[in-house]
Enzyme design. Structure first.
Site, PDB file in Angstrom:
ATOM      1  N   SER A 233      -3.941   0.323  10.459  1.00  0.00           N
ATOM      2  CA  SER A 233      -3.273   0.632  11.667  1.00  0.00           C
ATOM      3  C   SER A 233      -3.807   1.825  12.422  1.00  0.00           C
ATOM      4  O   SER A 233      -4.138   1.951  13.528  1.00  0.00           O
ATOM      5  CB  SER A 233      -1.709   0.679  11.422  1.00  0.00           C
ATOM      6  OG  SER A 233      -1.130  -0.415  10.987  1.00  0.00           O
ATOM      7  N   LYS A 282      10.656  -1.051   5.479  1.00  0.00           N
ATOM      8  CA  LYS A 282      10.979  -1.777   6.367  1.00  0.00           C
ATOM      9  C   LYS A 282      12.675  -2.022   6.761  1.00  0.00           C
ATOM     10  O   LYS A 282      13.133  -2.023   7.682  1.00  0.00           O
ATOM     11  CB  LYS A 282      10.517  -3.183   6.375  1.00  0.00           C
ATOM     12  CG  LYS A 282       9.037  -3.253   7.098  1.00  0.00           C
ATOM     13  CD  LYS A 282       8.208  -4.357   7.338  1.00  0.00           C
ATOM     14  CE  LYS A 282       6.808  -4.281   7.603  1.00  0.00           C
ATOM     15  NZ  LYS A 282       6.297  -5.660   7.943  1.00  0.00           N
ATOM     16  N   ASP A 318       6.851  -8.101  14.232  1.00  0.00           N
ATOM     17  CA  ASP A 318       6.276  -9.102  13.576  1.00  0.00           C
ATOM     18  C   ASP A 318       6.601 -10.608  14.111  1.00  0.00           C
ATOM     19  O   ASP A 318       5.597 -11.423  13.972  1.00  0.00           O
ATOM     20  CB  ASP A 318       6.496  -8.882  12.112  1.00  0.00           C
ATOM     21  CG  ASP A 318       5.692  -7.853  11.241  1.00  0.00           C
ATOM     22  OD1 ASP A 318       4.812  -7.526  11.743  1.00  0.00           O
ATOM     23  OD2 ASP A 318       6.242  -7.301  10.163  1.00  0.00           O
TER      24      ASP A 318
HETATM   25  P1  NAP Z   1       5.904  -9.093   0.230  1.00  0.00           P
HETATM   26  O1  NAP Z   1       7.238  -8.612   0.979  1.00  0.00           O
HETATM   27  O2  NAP Z   1       5.514  -8.083  -1.033  1.00  0.00           O
HETATM   28  O3  NAP Z   1       6.137 -10.569  -0.110  1.00  0.00           O
HETATM   29  C1  NAP Z   1       5.175 -11.101  -0.831  1.00  0.00           C
HETATM   30  C2  NAP Z   1       5.464 -12.626  -1.062  1.00  0.00           C
HETATM   31  O4  NAP Z   1       4.428 -13.330  -1.549  1.00  0.00           O
HETATM   32  C3  NAP Z   1       6.562 -12.672  -1.845  1.00  0.00           C
HETATM   33  O5  NAP Z   1       7.454 -13.855  -1.593  1.00  0.00           O
HETATM   34  C4  NAP Z   1       5.752 -13.160  -3.325  1.00  0.00           C
HETATM   35  O6  NAP Z   1       6.443 -13.829  -4.199  1.00  0.00           O
HETATM   36  C5  NAP Z   1       4.666 -13.908  -2.853  1.00  0.00           C
HETATM   37  N1  NAP Z   1       3.546 -13.772  -3.555  1.00  0.00           N
HETATM   38  C6  NAP Z   1       2.836 -12.875  -4.019  1.00  0.00           C
HETATM   39  N2  NAP Z   1       1.714 -13.264  -4.861  1.00  0.00           N
HETATM   40  C7  NAP Z   1       1.900 -14.567  -4.999  1.00  0.00           C
HETATM   41  C8  NAP Z   1       1.178 -15.511  -6.218  1.00  0.00           C
HETATM   42  N3  NAP Z   1       0.050 -14.771  -6.520  1.00  0.00           N
HETATM   43  N4  NAP Z   1       1.465 -16.647  -5.816  1.00  0.00           N
HETATM   44  C9  NAP Z   1       2.594 -17.120  -5.152  1.00  0.00           C
HETATM   45  N5  NAP Z   1       3.548 -16.405  -4.471  1.00  0.00           N
HETATM   46  C10 NAP Z   1       3.013 -14.798  -4.535  1.00  0.00           C
HETATM   47  O7  NAP Z   1       4.689  -8.735   1.279  1.00  0.00           O
HETATM   48  P2  NAP Z   1       4.835  -9.112   2.766  1.00  0.00           P
HETATM   49  O8  NAP Z   1       4.988  -7.825   3.468  1.00  0.00           O
HETATM   50  O9  NAP Z   1       5.635 -10.245   3.117  1.00  0.00           O
HETATM   51  O10 NAP Z   1       3.295  -9.364   3.245  1.00  0.00           O
HETATM   52  C11 NAP Z   1       2.718 -10.661   2.646  1.00  0.00           C
HETATM   53  C12 NAP Z   1       1.411 -10.959   3.397  1.00  0.00           C
HETATM   54  O11 NAP Z   1       1.397 -10.998   4.811  1.00  0.00           O
HETATM   55  C13 NAP Z   1       0.333  -9.942   2.982  1.00  0.00           C
HETATM   56  O12 NAP Z   1      -0.887 -10.824   2.770  1.00  0.00           O
HETATM   57  C14 NAP Z   1       0.239  -8.940   4.325  1.00  0.00           C
HETATM   58  O13 NAP Z   1      -1.143  -8.704   4.483  1.00  0.00           O
HETATM   59  C15 NAP Z   1       0.634 -10.176   5.290  1.00  0.00           C
HETATM   60  N6  NAP Z   1       1.064  -9.629   6.562  1.00  0.00           N
HETATM   61  C16 NAP Z   1       0.290  -9.598   7.814  1.00  0.00           C
HETATM   62  C17 NAP Z   1       0.803  -9.299   8.813  1.00  0.00           C
HETATM   63  C18 NAP Z   1      -0.067  -9.351  10.283  1.00  0.00           C
HETATM   64  O14 NAP Z   1       0.343  -8.920  11.305  1.00  0.00           O
HETATM   65  N7  NAP Z   1      -1.204 -10.403   9.947  1.00  0.00           N
HETATM   66  C19 NAP Z   1       2.019  -8.430   9.049  1.00  0.00           C
HETATM   67  C20 NAP Z   1       2.672  -8.636   7.676  1.00  0.00           C
HETATM   68  C21 NAP Z   1       2.169  -8.777   6.745  1.00  0.00           C
HETATM   69  P3  NAP Z   1       7.230 -13.174  -5.314  1.00  0.00           P
HETATM   70  O15 NAP Z   1       8.680 -12.657  -4.784  1.00  0.00           O
HETATM   71  O16 NAP Z   1       7.398 -14.142  -6.166  1.00  0.00           O
HETATM   72  O17 NAP Z   1       6.439 -11.915  -5.829  1.00  0.00           O
END
Ligand code: NAP
Length: 497
Positions: A233, A282, A318
Site C-alpha cells: 500500500s 479490520k 473492499d
Molecule cells: P483471512 O481472513 O486470513 O482468510 C483466509 C481464508 O483462506 C480462510 O478462509 C482460510 O481458511 C482460507 N485458506 C487459507 N489457506 C488455505 C488453504 N491452504 N486451503 C484452503 N483454504 C485456505 O485472509 P483475507 O484477508 O480474507 O485474505 C485472503 C486473500 O485475499 C489473500 O490472498 C489476500 O491477498 C487477498 N486479498 C486481496 C485483496 C485485494 O484487494 N486484491 C484484498 C484483501 C485480500 P481457514 O479458515 O481454514 O484457515
C-alpha cells in the site's frame, strides 16, 4: 536531508558507493568504518570526497561490526577528526575520551536495541552536555507510542537532534524526523542490506516517501497492520500522492493487535489524517470509530479510517472494489450490459476478503455459495451475508458463472498452487482471483487458457486503494499510476501482505 550509510568491506567499494551517491544528489553519507576488512585507511576515504561525511566506527554492542581493540577504534575516530571529517559519531560512553579539534562536528550518540527509555528528555540532556553539535538517539520501539515520544523529543530539542526508533514499529520516525526538525535521517545504500533494524533504502526514502519534501504541514496517512513490512500500500498510495502533487505522505504503521485501541486514541499526536486497515485490525478498529458507513455495518469490518474533528469514520472499500472489478470485465465484453452479468458465484475462503466479496455480490443479486476449508467459518459467513455454504470438497459439485478465490492459495512464494482444479474450469466462467502477488496466478493462467474472463487481484487492490484516495483527498485517483506502482512493487517484493 537523507544521510546514506555505507557499510562495505573494501575501501574501493566504499569510495565507489560514495561517488555514486553524490552523483545521485545525496548530500551526506555515513562511512561505517567498522565494516572495513583489514586496516582502515581513513585518509584514503576522506581525501577528494565527493560530499560531506559522518565517520562512524561501531562496536557490536552498538549494532556494529568492530571486533578489534577499543584503543584502535578511538584512534581511527581521532584520525578522522584530524583528517577533517565533517562529522564524527561518538558514543556517549567514549565521547569524553575524544577531544574536539578543527572543524569536525561531534555527533554524540546513544543506542538501545531493546527498548525506548522512559525518560528520553534526561538522556538527551546528558548527551547534549558532552560538547555535542548533534545529539543522536536510536532506540528500539516496542510500542507505537515510543515513536511518538521520540518525535516529540526531536521537536523539543534545542540542539540539532536525530531521534530514531528502530524496528518495524519505529519506521515512521525515520520518515517523519525531518518533519519535526531533525537535521537529517539515515537510510541504507541497498533496501535489503540494512545496518540497523527497520532501516529503509535511500531510493525508497527519496522517491517513495519523498523525504525532502515533507514539512510540518505534510498530512500523514498510512496502513495499520501486523506484520506490515511487506505491505504494498505505501508504494501505491505514495505514487498517487506524488502524481497528484498532494502534500501528504503514506506510512507503514506496525501495530500489534493488543495495541490498536491505544494507537488510535493517540492519532491526533502524529497527527493522522487517514489509515488503511488490514490484518489483524479490520474488526477491532470499529470499537474506536465514532461513525461507520452502511457497508461497514453490514460486513462487520472496516479497511479505511478517516480522522476528522468529530472523530474517526470507518468505511470499507473492499466489497465495492470487488464489484467494480467484476463489472469492468463484463463491460469490456459487452458495453451495453447492465449489472454484473453473473447469476451464480462460488467464493473460496471464508476470511475478510471472502466476506467482503460475497457481500458485494449478494447486494447485486448474485446467488453466492461459500466453500471453505474450515466448514464452521464458511457457515458463519454464509449466515451473516445471507448465502449458502458447502464443504471444501464439494466445491466442484455444481457449475457456477463466477469463481472467486479469496484464499491465499497461489500467492507468492506458492505460485504453483491453485485452489480449483483446471478440469473443472469452463469457458463461460468468470475467474476472479483476489491474490495480487503475482497477478498472473496459476488459477488466472489456467482460467485464461480455458477461455474464461479474468478479474485479477491487482485490479481489486488498485480499486480499493482508489476508493480510499477518493474518500481522503476528494478527487479522482490516478488509476494508471497506482496500477503501475503496484506492479513495480510486486515485482520487487519478496513476501507480500
Ligand atoms: P483471512 O481472513 O486470513 O482468510 C483466509 C481464508 O483462506 C480462510 O478462509 C482460510 O481458511 C482460507 N485458506 C487459507 N489457506 C488455505 C488453504 N491452504 N486451503 C484452503 N483454504 C485456505 O485472509 P483475507 O484477508 O480474507 O485474505 C485472503 C486473500 O485475499 C489473500 O490472498 C489476500 O491477498 C487477498 N486479498 C486481496 C485483496 C485485494 O484487494 N486484491 C484484498 C484483501 C485480500 P481457514 O479458515 O481454514 O484457515
Amino acid at each position: 536531508m537523507i544521510c546514506v550509510s555505507i557499510g562495505r568491506g573494501r575501501h574501493r567499494h566504499v569510495i565507489a558507493e560514495h561517488r555514486h551517491l553524490a552523483e545521485q544528489g545525496i548530500g551526506l553519507v555515513e562511512l561505517r568504518l567498522d565494516s572495513i576488512q583489514g586496516s582502515v585507511q581513513v585518509k584514503r576515504l576522506l581525501q577528494d570526497r565527493p560530499c560531506p561525511v559522518i565517520v562512524t566506527c561501531r562496536r557490536a554492542v552498538d549494532g556494529g561490526r568492530w571486533e578489534k581493540s577499543e584503543e584502535e577504534r578511538l584512534s581511527i575516530l581521532r584520525t578522522a577528526i584530524v583528517e577533517g571529517a565533517d562529522y564524527v559519531d561518538l558514543e556517549d560512553d567514549v565521547a569524553s575520551q575524544v577531544r574536539r579539534y578543527g572543524r569536525a562536528k561531534r555527533i554524540i550518540s546513544h543506542h538501545d536495541f531493546h527498548k525506548t527509555p522512559s525518560d528520553l528528555a534526561a538522556l538527551h540532556k546528558r548527551l547534549a552536555a558532552m560538547d555535542a553539535d548533534v545529539v543522536k538517539i536510536a532506540t528500539m520501539a516496542n510500542h507505537p507510542i515510543d515513536s511518538l515520544r521520540m518525535l516529540d523529543l526531536v521537536r523539543a530539542g534545542k540542539l540539532p537532534t536525530v531521534g530514531i526508533c528502530m524496528g518495524d514499529i519505529g519506521v515512521p520516525t525515520r520518515v517523519l524526523s525531518g518533519r519535526v526538525g531533525a537535521p537529517f535521517t539515515y537510510a541504507t545504500f541497498h533496501d535489503d542490506r540494512v545496518l540497523a533494524p527497520g532501516q529503509i533504502g535511500w531510493r525508497q526514502m527519496r522517491d517513495v516517501y519523498r523525504y525532502d519534501s515533507i514539512t510540518a504541514k505534510t498530512a500523514i496517512y498510512g496502513v495499520v497492520a501486523d506484520p506490515v513490512a511487506h505491505s504494498l500500500s505505501p508504494a501505491v498510495h505514495n505514487a498517487a500522492l506524488a502524481a497528484e502533487g498532494i502534500d501528504a505522505v503514506y506510512l507503514p504503521f506496525r501495530v500489534p493487535a493488543e495495541q490498536i485501541g491505544e494507537f488510535l486514541s493517540h492519532a491526533g499526536r502524529w497527527p493522522l489524517a487517514g489509515l488503511s486497515v488490514t490484518i489483524p485490525h479490520k474488526e477491532a478498529v470499529l470499537a474506536s470509530a465514532a461513525a461507520q458507513d452502511e457497508l461497514v455495518t453490514a460486513i462487520g469490518a472496516a479497511n479505511t479510517l478517516t480522522f476528522a474533528p468529530a472523530g474517526i469514520r470507518a468505511s470499507n472499500s473492499d466489497a465495492t472494489a470487488a464489484v467494480e472489478s467484476l463489472e469492468a470485465v463484463i463491460r469490456e465484453q459487452d458495453s451495453a450490459r447492465e449489472g454484473l452479468g453473473v447469476r451464480t458465484a462460488l467464493v473460496l475462503g471464508a476470511g475478510g476478503a471472502a466476506r467482503a466479496v460475497a457481500f458485494g455480490l449478494r447486494r447485486h443479486g448474485v446467488d453466492v455459495t461459500i466453500a471453505s476449508r474450515t466448514a464452521a467459518r464458511s457457515r458463519k459467513v454464509a449466515a451473516e451475508v445471507g448465502c449458502k455454504a458447502v464443504d471444501w470438497a464439494a466445491r466442484y459439485r455444481l457449475p457456477y458463472d463466477c469463481l472467486v478465490n479469496a484464499t491465499p492459495i497461489g500467492m507468492h512464494p506458492n505460485v504453483d498452487e491453485t485452489p480449483f482444479d483446471r478440469d473443472h474450469l469452463r469457458p463461460y466462467m468468470v475467474v476472479f482471483d483476489t491474490v495480487y502477488n503475482p497477478e498472473n496466478t496459476l488459477l488466472v493462467k489456467e482460467g485464461r487458457a480455458v477461455g474464461c474472463r479474468i478479474v485479477t487481484g491487482v485490479d481489486m487492490f488498485v480499486r480499493q486503494a482508489a476508493i480510499q484516495f477518493r474518500i481522503w483527498h476528494d478527487r479522482e485517483p490516478p488509476l494508471q499510476v497506482m496500477r503501475e506502482a503496484l506492479k513495480r512493487a510486486t515485482a520487487s517484493a519478496k513476501q507480500p501482505v
